[in-house]
Design a protein around this motif. Sequence first.
Motif, PDB file in Angstrom:
ATOM      1  N   CYS A   1       0.829  -1.214   0.000  1.00 24.43           N
ATOM      2  CA  CYS A   1       0.000   0.000   0.000  1.00 24.43           C
ATOM      3  C   CYS A   1       0.858   1.256   0.000  1.00 24.43           C
ATOM      4  CB  CYS A   1      -0.927   0.003   1.215  1.00 24.43           C
ATOM      5  SG  CYS A   1      -2.244  -1.226   1.140  1.00 24.43           S
ATOM      6  N   GLY A   2       1.982   1.206   0.723  1.00 20.36           N
ATOM      7  CA  GLY A   2       2.880   2.357   0.748  1.00 20.36           C
ATOM      8  C   GLY A   2       3.480   2.648  -0.615  1.00 20.36           C
ATOM      9  N   VAL A   3       3.845   1.595  -1.336  1.00 16.61           N
ATOM     10  CA  VAL A   3       4.409   1.770  -2.683  1.00 16.61           C
ATOM     11  C   VAL A   3       3.356   2.356  -3.627  1.00 16.61           C
ATOM     12  CG1 VAL A   3       5.333   0.561  -4.689  1.00 16.61           C
ATOM     13  CG2 VAL A   3       6.151  -0.027  -2.399  1.00 16.61           C
ATOM     14  N   ILE A   4       2.135   1.811  -3.576  1.00 18.26           N
ATOM     15  CA  ILE A   4       1.061   2.330  -4.435  1.00 18.26           C
ATOM     16  C   ILE A   4       0.766   3.794  -4.102  1.00 18.26           C
ATOM     17  CG2 ILE A   4      -1.377   2.090  -5.043  1.00 18.26           C
ATOM     18  CD1 ILE A   4       0.419  -0.080  -6.190  1.00 18.26           C
ATOM     19  N   LEU A   5       0.713   4.107  -2.800  1.00 26.31           N
ATOM     20  CA  LEU A   5       0.469   5.486  -2.382  1.00 26.31           C
ATOM     21  C   LEU A   5       1.589   6.408  -2.870  1.00 26.31           C
ATOM     22  CD1 LEU A   5      -0.828   7.797  -0.824  1.00 26.31           C
ATOM     23  CD2 LEU A   5       0.163   6.871   1.272  1.00 26.31           C
ATOM     24  N   SER A   6       2.828   5.970  -2.735  1.00 25.69           N
ATOM     25  CA  SER A   6       3.964   6.791  -3.164  1.00 25.69           C
ATOM     26  C   SER A   6       3.906   7.069  -4.667  1.00 25.69           C
ATOM     27  CB  SER A   6       5.281   6.091  -2.814  1.00 25.69           C
ATOM     28  OG  SER A   6       5.429   5.965  -1.412  1.00 25.69           O
ATOM     29  N   LEU A   7       3.565   6.043  -5.450  1.00 22.59           N
ATOM     30  CA  LEU A   7       3.464   6.219  -6.899  1.00 22.59           C
ATOM     31  C   LEU A   7       2.326   7.175  -7.253  1.00 22.59           C
ATOM     32  CD1 LEU A   7       4.027   2.534  -8.107  1.00 22.59           C
ATOM     33  CD2 LEU A   7       5.619   4.464  -8.319  1.00 22.59           C
ATOM     34  N   ALA A   8       1.174   7.014  -6.577  1.00 25.50           N
ATOM     35  CA  ALA A   8       0.035   7.887  -6.849  1.00 25.50           C
ATOM     36  C   ALA A   8       0.358   9.324  -6.465  1.00 25.50           C
ATOM     37  CB  ALA A   8      -1.198   7.390  -6.085  1.00 25.50           C
ATOM     38  N   TRP A   9       0.974   9.500  -5.300  1.00 25.66           N
ATOM     39  CA  TRP A   9       1.309  10.846  -4.829  1.00 25.66           C
ATOM     40  C   TRP A   9       2.317  11.505  -5.760  1.00 25.66           C
ATOM     41  CZ3 TRP A   9      -0.886  12.777  -0.216  1.00 25.66           C
ATOM     42  CH2 TRP A   9      -0.461  14.070   0.144  1.00 25.66           C
ATOM     43  N   PHE A  10       3.350  10.747  -6.146  1.00 29.22           N
ATOM     44  CA  PHE A  10       4.388  11.308  -7.015  1.00 29.22           C
ATOM     45  C   PHE A  10       3.824  11.682  -8.382  1.00 29.22           C
ATOM     46  CE2 PHE A  10       7.754  10.704 -10.214  1.00 29.22           C
ATOM     47  CZ  PHE A  10       8.663  11.663  -9.770  1.00 29.22           C
ATOM     48  N   SER A  11       3.036  10.793  -8.981  1.00 24.64           N
ATOM     49  CA  SER A  11       2.515  11.049 -10.323  1.00 24.64           C
ATOM     50  C   SER A  11       1.472  12.168 -10.334  1.00 24.64           C
ATOM     51  CB  SER A  11       1.918   9.765 -10.914  1.00 24.64           C
ATOM     52  OG  SER A  11       0.857   9.285 -10.113  1.00 24.64           O
ATOM     53  N   CYS A  12       0.607  12.209  -9.312  1.00 24.78           N
ATOM     54  CA  CYS A  12      -0.460  13.220  -9.283  1.00 24.78           C
ATOM     55  C   CYS A  12       0.012  14.546  -8.708  1.00 24.78           C
ATOM     56  CB  CYS A  12      -1.645  12.702  -8.466  1.00 24.78           C
ATOM     57  SG  CYS A  12      -2.551  11.336  -9.225  1.00 24.78           S
ATOM     58  N   ARG A  13       0.608  14.504  -7.527  1.00 19.71           N
ATOM     59  CA  ARG A  13       0.845  15.743  -6.789  1.00 19.71           C
ATOM     60  C   ARG A  13       2.224  16.348  -7.026  1.00 19.71           C
ATOM     61  NH1 ARG A  13      -2.768  16.129  -1.511  1.00 19.71           N
ATOM     62  NH2 ARG A  13      -4.508  14.844  -2.197  1.00 19.71           N
ATOM     63  N   HIS A  14       3.170  15.537  -7.459  1.00 15.45           N
ATOM     64  CA  HIS A  14       4.482  16.091  -7.783  1.00 15.45           C
ATOM     65  C   HIS A  14       4.591  16.396  -9.276  1.00 15.45           C
ATOM     66  CE1 HIS A  14       6.723  14.487  -3.959  1.00 15.45           C
ATOM     67  NE2 HIS A  14       5.652  15.208  -3.686  1.00 15.45           N
TER      68      HIS A  14
ATOM     69  N   LEU B   1       3.692  22.357  -0.434  1.00 16.12           N
ATOM     70  CA  LEU B   1       3.124  21.527   0.631  1.00 16.12           C
ATOM     71  C   LEU B   1       3.053  20.060   0.197  1.00 16.12           C
ATOM     72  CD1 LEU B   1       0.134  23.669   2.008  1.00 16.12           C
ATOM     73  CD2 LEU B   1       2.336  23.235   3.121  1.00 16.12           C
ATOM     74  N   GLN B   2       2.669  19.823  -1.062  1.00 15.04           N
ATOM     75  CA  GLN B   2       2.598  18.452  -1.561  1.00 15.04           C
ATOM     76  C   GLN B   2       3.983  17.823  -1.619  1.00 15.04           C
ATOM     77  OE1 GLN B   2      -0.610  17.690  -1.683  1.00 15.04           O
ATOM     78  NE2 GLN B   2      -0.950  19.891  -1.413  1.00 15.04           N
ATOM     79  N   LEU B   3       4.990  18.611  -1.961  1.00 13.83           N
ATOM     80  CA  LEU B   3       6.367  18.102  -1.983  1.00 13.83           C
ATOM     81  C   LEU B   3       6.825  17.690  -0.589  1.00 13.83           C
ATOM     82  CD1 LEU B   3       8.116  20.647  -4.398  1.00 13.83           C
ATOM     83  CD2 LEU B   3       7.368  18.318  -4.924  1.00 13.83           C
ATOM     84  N   ILE B   4       6.477  18.507   0.412  1.00 13.96           N
ATOM     85  CA  ILE B   4       6.876  18.201   1.792  1.00 13.96           C
ATOM     86  C   ILE B   4       6.188  16.925   2.271  1.00 13.96           C
ATOM     87  CG2 ILE B   4       6.754  19.002   4.184  1.00 13.96           C
ATOM     88  CD1 ILE B   4       6.955  21.867   3.091  1.00 13.96           C
ATOM     89  N   TRP B   5       4.867  16.858   2.086  1.00  9.39           N
ATOM     90  CA  TRP B   5       4.139  15.656   2.500  1.00  9.39           C
ATOM     91  C   TRP B   5       4.604  14.434   1.716  1.00  9.39           C
ATOM     92  CZ3 TRP B   5      -0.673  19.122   2.655  1.00  9.39           C
ATOM     93  CH2 TRP B   5      -0.994  19.443   3.983  1.00  9.39           C
ATOM     94  N   GLY B   6       4.842  14.612   0.414  1.00  6.81           N
ATOM     95  CA  GLY B   6       5.274  13.490  -0.413  1.00  6.81           C
ATOM     96  C   GLY B   6       6.621  12.938   0.030  1.00  6.81           C
ATOM     97  N   THR B   7       7.547  13.825   0.345  1.00 11.72           N
ATOM     98  CA  THR B   7       8.860  13.378   0.828  1.00 11.72           C
ATOM     99  C   THR B   7       8.718  12.567   2.106  1.00 11.72           C
ATOM    100  OG1 THR B   7       9.903  15.347  -0.137  1.00 11.72           O
ATOM    101  CG2 THR B   7      11.144  14.155   1.565  1.00 11.72           C
ATOM    102  N   TYR B   8       7.816  12.988   2.977  1.00 15.00           N
ATOM    103  CA  TYR B   8       7.590  12.246   4.218  1.00 15.00           C
ATOM    104  C   TYR B   8       6.949  10.884   3.939  1.00 15.00           C
ATOM    105  CZ  TYR B   8       6.322  11.390   9.081  1.00 15.00           C
ATOM    106  OH  TYR B   8       6.208  10.841  10.338  1.00 15.00           O
ATOM    107  N   ILE B   9       6.017  10.831   2.985  1.00 10.67           N
ATOM    108  CA  ILE B   9       5.396   9.552   2.605  1.00 10.67           C
ATOM    109  C   ILE B   9       6.439   8.597   2.037  1.00 10.67           C
ATOM    110  CG2 ILE B   9       3.823   8.487   0.926  1.00 10.67           C
ATOM    111  CD1 ILE B   9       1.975  10.913   1.346  1.00 10.67           C
ATOM    112  N   PHE B  10       7.343   9.098   1.206  1.00 15.27           N
ATOM    113  CA  PHE B  10       8.390   8.249   0.638  1.00 15.27           C
ATOM    114  C   PHE B  10       9.284   7.689   1.749  1.00 15.27           C
ATOM    115  CE2 PHE B  10       8.231  11.357  -3.170  1.00 15.27           C
ATOM    116  CZ  PHE B  10       7.020  10.807  -3.567  1.00 15.27           C
TER     117      PHE B  10
END
Length: 303
Positions: free
Chosen positions: A217-230, A263-272
Amino acid sequence: FFSLGIMSALTLADVYALGVWKFTGGCTLFFLMVRQILVPFVFRPASYLMLGLARDKKNLTKNEKSSIMKLEKYMWHSFAYIVLVAWCTRVLMAHEWGFSITAMTHYPALEDYETDIEIPLLQWTYMSWYCHGVLESMIVDIGRSDFFMMMLHHLLSVGMLYGSWVSGGHRVGFLITFEQDISDIVTYGAKMVVKATSDIEDYKPVSHRAARLQAFCGVILSLAWFSCRHVTLGLIVYMLWTQFVTDAFTLYMKVMLTVFWVLQLIWGTYIFKLTYSQVTTGHHFDGYNDSDHTKGEKEKKKK
């Protein structure tokens, strides 16, 4: 549902006569009312079931109460975002400029407001959702270490949605809300899995299978966050800065959206970081969402 009721009862002229802030206020109250109905009757029983807890409020630990409250929020938001994504998809597919980044070159698109009642209603409904989010965060998220980032996120969202309405920038706005909502659905789905498969007190996966599921789930979330929000949001921000003329209002929108992207970059880095920890060590601790977690509470209670 509130918006669709308005749409079926009023004409386009009636909607504009009602005004953005009257609609937003009424729809915000409607969101809060629906939440107060669905949480105790649907989401709370489901939360107890997912956590394997008996419905005995007196004997719940602080961590158990916190986990139930967070699951209630995750379910409510997942439900709301699914409805919003469905409606946003309907509006985008109904127009030739839908799902097209090149459509952003046509700005402002004020002529769209003259033909489609759903465009202002969807924008105002999104504004209402984030106004509801401000009030909800004051109740549910007050213990989060990133509480002020969350509040800034909600306020920026309301400000940008209002700006897109005033300026006729909905073609850009709907692309952003669509990609944000898709990643939100994935985010809340992953959070629910983690809550349901972790020990409430030590926050570690209950089994090796649960650890692998959380890593997936973490990998899927990271991919979704990176592709959409980054990537997608970053491309939109880049095009806004390079293609649109800079007057006072569009500059305001560019700055707001850039801060939002940061903000999305900060949250995304933490998710990764959390995903890496889960994959490599088999567990993680979310210091943002679970900063109110109290370690060893159940053991202290037993003693």
